[in-house]
Motif scaffolding. Sequence first.
Motif, PDB file in Angstrom:
ATOM      1  N   ASP A  38       0.845  -1.198   0.000  1.00  0.00           N
ATOM      2  CA  ASP A  38       0.000   0.000   0.000  1.00  0.00           C
ATOM      3  C   ASP A  38       0.883   1.252   0.000  1.00  0.00           C
ATOM      4  N   TRP A  39       1.929   1.237   0.802  1.00  0.00           N
ATOM      5  CA  TRP A  39       2.860   2.371   0.866  1.00  0.00           C
ATOM      6  C   TRP A  39       3.619   2.530  -0.445  1.00  0.00           C
ATOM      7  N   VAL A  40       3.997   1.426  -1.075  1.00  0.00           N
ATOM      8  CA  VAL A  40       4.682   1.484  -2.365  1.00  0.00           C
ATOM      9  C   VAL A  40       3.792   2.166  -3.408  1.00  0.00           C
ATOM     10  N   LEU A  41       2.497   1.849  -3.392  1.00  0.00           N
ATOM     11  CA  LEU A  41       1.582   2.512  -4.327  1.00  0.00           C
ATOM     12  C   LEU A  41       1.468   3.995  -4.017  1.00  0.00           C
ATOM     13  N   GLU A  42       1.494   4.333  -2.741  1.00  0.00           N
ATOM     14  CA  GLU A  42       1.425   5.743  -2.350  1.00  0.00           C
ATOM     15  C   GLU A  42       2.648   6.499  -2.863  1.00  0.00           C
TER      16      GLU A  42
END
Length: 287
Positions: A38-42
Amino acid sequence: MYDVWIKMLNKELKYVHDKGYLQRHPKLQPKMRAILLDWVLEVSEVYSLHRQTAYLAQDFFDRYMLTQENVSKDYLQLIGITALFIASKIEEIYPPKIYEFAYVTDGACDMWDIQRTELQILKALDWNLCPETPISWLKLYAQVEARKDEENFLEPQFSQETYIQITQLLDLCMMDITVLDYNYSVLAAAAFCHFSTFDIVHKVSGLTWESVSHCYQWMTPFMETLQSEPKPQLKNFPKVRADDRHNIQTHVAYLDILVKSNTGQLSPVAAGTILTPPSSTEKPPTH
């Protein structure tokens, strides 16, 4: 076209992914992977990175973890940001600099950490860095379905609005480690099927219902949850052409949506307990 298809299918055999890698890492849980991705997508949206870049990073991360043992949760963010750094150098015309990737870890990782980990990942993956991701397959299916004989096949003809809805479904599914049970071509076909009919999916993919149905059913709770969420909207990004907007990775509150899907794979947990998110969505100053 036939030769390209065969090469893509052969990559499905070469690039192996397996959710069973968590058994090699007793200190890790599925929710930790979800929070990291999720953080990588952010981060990908912050730097206007392409969807293919984000999905390459996910693939590199999962395949790297398959080669390792007893990785601590404290190293997940470093592995994730390094995977994104590698992917951006492969996919982006103007990738962010290494200090920019270090910046978004808010002090958790420095440039030397990323450089050291980059070499470790490249060696572990034996420099096999060109999988066909679910995004690769989805773009192919969408283009084949929308193609008209008199038009250039290399020019996208499909609806950008529908495309970003399908990619949002794939994004959400990516958070659940069970996604690794399925070939990327099947994942893309199943997601496409949720926005089309299987007759069309069979026409563009050649896959049988038997090969797609299990994945399609597994995706259904995610799809039902997304139907209660606002539909994704095409966003404008600096220096990104209007006809390329759908290819830029976006981020919504995927962890919250994943919990709503009641998959049993993720329990509510604060992201800060796993890794340090960016302190803001602002890019660091460039020099």
